[in-house]
Design an enzyme around this catalytic site. Structure first.
Site, PDB file in Angstrom:
ATOM      1  N   THR A 190      -2.301   5.246   2.854  1.00  0.00           N
ATOM      2  CA  THR A 190      -1.495   5.332   4.069  1.00  0.00           C
ATOM      3  C   THR A 190      -0.257   6.209   3.850  1.00  0.00           C
ATOM      4  OG1 THR A 190      -2.233   3.139   4.680  1.00  0.00           O
ATOM      5  CG2 THR A 190      -0.224   3.920   5.728  1.00  0.00           C
ATOM      6  N   GLY A 245       1.629  -1.608  -2.228  1.00  0.00           N
ATOM      7  CA  GLY A 245       2.272  -2.688  -2.963  1.00  0.00           C
ATOM      8  C   GLY A 245       2.463  -2.291  -4.416  1.00  0.00           C
ATOM      9  N   GLU A 285      -5.671  -2.909   6.793  1.00  0.00           N
ATOM     10  CA  GLU A 285      -7.121  -2.763   6.564  1.00  0.00           C
ATOM     11  C   GLU A 285      -7.884  -2.513   7.870  1.00  0.00           C
ATOM     12  OE1 GLU A 285      -8.378  -2.383   3.634  1.00  0.00           O
ATOM     13  OE2 GLU A 285      -6.466  -2.809   2.651  1.00  0.00           O
TER      14      GLU A 285
END
Lengths: 666, 666
Positions: free
Chosen positions: B152, B191, B434
């Site tokens: 992303t 993350g 997702e």
């Protein structure tokens, strides 16, 4: 304002808006003068540099957040004070400030002094006798003392009679002895109570001459005025971190046989004489007034918070480009997806609906209050029921559409720099505070069932319930806004009739009245909700027609579209009800769906203009996604760089934990 | 476990439960052995004292939260590693651990190492060639390096082809040049990327010989292994505070013409040779597999998080007493209010529905994966559509019912010590990550429209869509669970037919295919949602029947009640659809409503047993309201006292700001 460069997509949205945005803002503010006054106030507050945070609140520890809030709260209070117009009555001031949201520019999570203003002072006004008002109001208004209002207990909320804190009168010393007999009797929740307030209005069960005289209000000093230490016999602290409102300093309070002088009971209504003789108040229903007042404020606040969320989401949707509609075209603005329009335009309409409804309710409240002062109580029950109903619907809808706005911004809506999560944090507690929503809906249901029985007895109903008396079925489907409103009334009437029938059936089956009520309660709350829907749509339509008649045709058209969108949206959401209780056919459903989609298309070019019309300044929006200039990505990065974690390229935990771990040495 | 004193209301709830709770737990775990294994693991992890927080995370600053999370993450990893069973295959391990939620006992907001395990290692396995797997997996599994997965970008999410990061091959040096041409090209969200990982799989557009060769994966070192400093040409940082997942250390990453060796492109599928010749991969659809895998995990995770929320709310509702049902009785447990049962029992049923569905989908996934390895791709599209659909429905429902559980706890649910707000913080992002839910529903709609056309051409449909081919109307209403399932299928079929008709109508009116699709998209997504509802109810019913057949009759009965409740709940929620597309009459509606209310009554005595059966330990629940012993008020106070603000009776801000302010000196 300095010249700003606006994102070109936003600029072209603004160029194509079909109405005058300033006219819309004036309409929402209730006139050009109100807009100007609001803007002057905002300018003044925002010109105080010390009120702005260098490091956003979300990076501070819980304790630092509180300390920073106190720093700003005292400053903010002084600035606000300097802006008071001595020529305005309280009523005017409040009605004129319904669109003021400047506090949220300073406190993302509200101020620890709020309860002093919103509850402590009004409680003294409402419950103190003339002498008490004179003494305490002066001190409170000068901020010599800071107070709050303690009613809810750890084990007791909506049900007032369940409170456990006692105030036992001791005629020997002419004192009340305040006591918390159990842990569940501890006061729990009051804002400012933890470390801010030094006085507090406490609701406790009065005992005198060994008799329970019901819940009464007492003004209690809780901290020393010089040292701020909790007084002996008083246990104080904060209740801990929450989903939101963290800078409000919610606290707990327990009493260990704490004594206060007799004159600390607020004696406007009931009294206790020196020898302990109790005199009951004239009319306990008068206290309804304050509850209604707070609920009107909530409806209005919900409209404002929703306006904020939807402004952010609409502007972001005009700037964000994603995926493909057509292979040869560039990625479209996500606002061009009809699914996105479906998610967001209803939020604009809903904010309008509740800000109209709140004003209508406010005027209704003012009328009933002046009747009350003249001793006329007839219209109080209807007002109470309306306020319950509208508080519930506005809080539920605002929560749903604020979250929908957040989710419509995709992952970026999950970031605190969007200010959308915090907005939800301010909206959602309205579903449980000031009367838990389900409890309130059951109260509304009770008033409806009562009205139903009055109707059967041929008595006239209160205006907002008059439609229940009309037994005629609709003979054909009328898809106009007014036609749908009538259908909504039939739905409410049908659902009420059905739940009354069940309530009676269960009693005939041998259940007690209470058990039968409980058993029918899922349907009873559904009927109350339908009643509320019918009222909101009708008030939105009627009030818009009334006030918008003098507006320019393009704006009038835009507002009519919002009313129609709101009506069609809820008709499509409640298809099952309409199919059961009105002559709606499958073809009519198709037709409504098509009209709804056409409306989205008509509103599309005005979407940015509509949210610009809310006129919420960037400092109040506090959002990287929603700023007026649409510099979404630049602002997201600028906000990220404010994180203290970004001040160092390598965090100390690398050397302490991560490196030894990766080298197998841990 | 040490002997504990249990709240007497909870104890009497447990005494009246009609089935064996341990049998329910074993059923949910998939057998007694699995329960024992899970408990052993939990015991082991929870025995490590250093993994517990002395001060709850919510009181720390953002930076302290991260540092504390790293401290625990390395420790937690080692404990987990020591528990690995070398005899289990990956498939077995994952399937057997679907009910393990122990991580949340250690991290309320998840671990910064999660992406290393869940995405970095699987990406190397899925995309690396044998040599690359050999080299990198060894380093990654030994934790010599810590990685994450960067796809992303700040300006680009669900639409992969929109990514901007480029990797340009330079044959002169045999290197790829990674570059972020704009701010919106910055990687955003991964993350662990901010300060934790030193390696990263980066998805970038490959350019070689001046040709765009599509998105390809590269393994990139981002920080020095010794000093942890970002490498030259690499800009790194964290993206800032969020609604949840704050200890996950989400980061951003930008490249300034950063060079990496040729062998850092992961070349299992496509390859670039030394001279820059590009060879495309065999089948790009193979990458679907990973997406499906992650979505199965999400469905399961939603079931677990919902189980947690509803356990908390049901236990609290058994302990909390409020208001009056009957004047002479004490305040009742709030669980006795039918409105409360209506809010909560559906949450229990929904958790069961999705944990069953997740396992069913997992087995389906395993079957299709083994077919894929044998070169058979036929069943992949259906699997993909199912996974999209179930990810959407489970994330939407879990969010709704987790919030409903929180609100059902009144004000106390707003406190972080309830752990309900944090649970929502973990549930809600599943709606946007997702694959954003609306985008996924449109993909499902696309597969349904395709199936519709295949049906018209007389071709056979995939099993989960076979019902579309059945054109027969239902001739009478059948209110049994199976009857309602058939009605749901008619609803899905009817809504699909209607949206296909509209899609075609819009094209005939002159719109392009794409514009017509967009215009019909509100109805298309609604049809996709209905398709999903039909599937979930059916799978829940069929799988429960299949697996529960060997259970004792009382448990079997309790599970059947959950299936029936789930079915009736959704039938009543979708009355409009059923009235339009099935022969449901007004009388049938009354009948369903009455059955629904009877079911609530039947489930009532088992409510606490049902949530006890989820067997979620207090350390995992992390909730003052939901602990097994029901010491709700004591725990609320104990948690409050942990707030650092409560460590001092007077906060320093009193002397600094409040006192001068109150004395008029500020």
């Amino acid at each position: 304002m300095a010249k700003i460069t606006v994102n070109k997509d936003l600029a072209s949205e603004r160029a194509k808006c079909e109405f005058n945005v300033e006219e819309l803002t004036n309409y929402l503010d209730g006139g050009r003068e109100n807009t100007a006054r609001r803007r002057r106030m905002e300018d003044k507050v925002l010109s105080v540099k010390e009120l702005r945070d260098e490091i956003p609140e979300e990076y501070l520890s819980h304790k630092e957040k509180y300390e920073n809030a106190i720093r700003k709260a005292v400053l903010f209070y002084k600035v606000q004070k300097s802006l008071d117009d001595p020529n305005q009555s309280d009523h005017e001031r409040i009605r004129n400030s319904y669109r003021s949201t400047i506090t949220s520019a300073i406190f993302k999570d509200n101020s620890p002094l709020t309860l002093h203003i919103v509850m402590f002072i009004p409680a003294i006004i409402g419950q103190g006798n003339d002498e008490q008002r004179e003494y305490w109001l002066k001190r409170a208004k000068n901020m010599e003392i800071i107070g709050t209002y303690a009613q809810t207990e750890l084990g007791h909320g909506t049900f007032l009679r369940g409170l456990e804190t006692t105030a036992t009168y001791d005629p020997a010393t002419e004192e009340f002895v305040l006591h918390s007999p159990t842990l569940t009797a501890y006061k729990w929740w009051p804002g400012g109570l933890a470390h801010t307030a030094n006085y507090c209005v406490v609701m406790a069960i009065l005992y005198t001459k060994s008799k329970n005289c019901g819940i009464q209000p007492f003004i209690v000093q809780i901290r020393d005025e010089e040292t701020h230490m909790p007084l002996p016999g008083i246990k104080l602290g904060e209740i801990g971190a929450k989903l939101g409102y963290n800078t409000v300093n919610n606290g707990f309070l327990g009493f260990d046989n704490h004594r206060i002088p007799r004159d600390r009971m607020l004696m406007r209504n009931a009294q206790v004489s020196k020898d302990g003789t109790f005199t009951a108040g004239a009319n306990s229903k008068l206290t309804y007034g304050t509850m209604v007042y707070v609920r009107v404020l909530i409806v209005n606040n919900m409209a404002n918070l929703l306006a904020k969320a939807v402004t952010i989401a609409i502007r972001y949707s005009a700037v964000r480009r994603q995926s493909k509609l057509k292979p040869e075209d560039p990625e479209p603005q996500i606002l061009d997806y009809v699914t996105q329009q479906h998610k967001l335009f209803i939020g604009i309409a809903t904010s309008h609906a509740y800000s109209r409804t709140a004003l209508w309710l406010w005027d209704h409240y003012a009328k009933v209050t002046s009747e009350l002062n003249a001793g006329k109580l007839d219209n109080l029950p209807e007002l109470h029921s309306l306020a319950c109903c509208l508080k519930v619907l506005s809080s539920v809808d605002a929560a749903v559409f604020v979250e929908r706005s957040r989710l419509a911004c995709g992952g970026h809506g999950y970031m605190l720099s969007s200010n959308l999560p915090q907005t939800y944090g301010l909206v959602t507690p309205a579903s449980t505070f000031e009367g838990e929503n389900t409890v309130l809906l059951l109260q509304v249901a009770r008033s409806l069932v009562k009205a139903w029985q009055q109707m059967l007895n041929g008595r006239q109903l209160a205006p907002s319930m008059a439609y229940l008396a009309d037994q005629k079925q609709l003979d054909r489907w009328d898809g106009s806004v007014n036609g749908i409103i009538r259908a909504f009334q039939k739905v409410a009437r049908g659902k009420l009739a059905f739940s009354v029938a069940n309530f009676e059936k269960y009693q005939k089956m041998g259940l007690s009245r209470e058990d039968a009520w409980n058993k029918a309660s899922v349907q009873l709350t559904a009927a109350a909700e339908s009643h509320g829907r019918a009222i909101v749509v009708q008030v939105f339509k009627t009030e818009t027609d009334r006030i918008a008649s003098s507006l320019s045709p393009p704006l009038r058209k835009a507002l009519d579209q919002l009313v129609e969108l709101f009506t069609l949206y809820w008709a499509l959401e409640r298809l099952g009800d309409l199919l059961l209780y009105s002559p709606l056919s499958e073809v009519d459903v198709r037709d409504m769906q098509a009209r709804y989609e056409e409306l989205l298309e008509k509103i599309r070019p005005n979407a940015v203009g509509l949210v610009d019309g809310f006129d919420i300044r960037d400092e109040i929006l506090n959002s990287a996604l929603g700023a007026y200039d649409g510099r979404v990505y630049e602002r997201l990065m600028e906000e990220a760089l404010k994180s203290p974690l970004n001040a160092e390229p390598v965090n100390s935990s690398f050397h302490k934990y991560l490196k030894p771990f990766m080298q197998g040495k841990l």
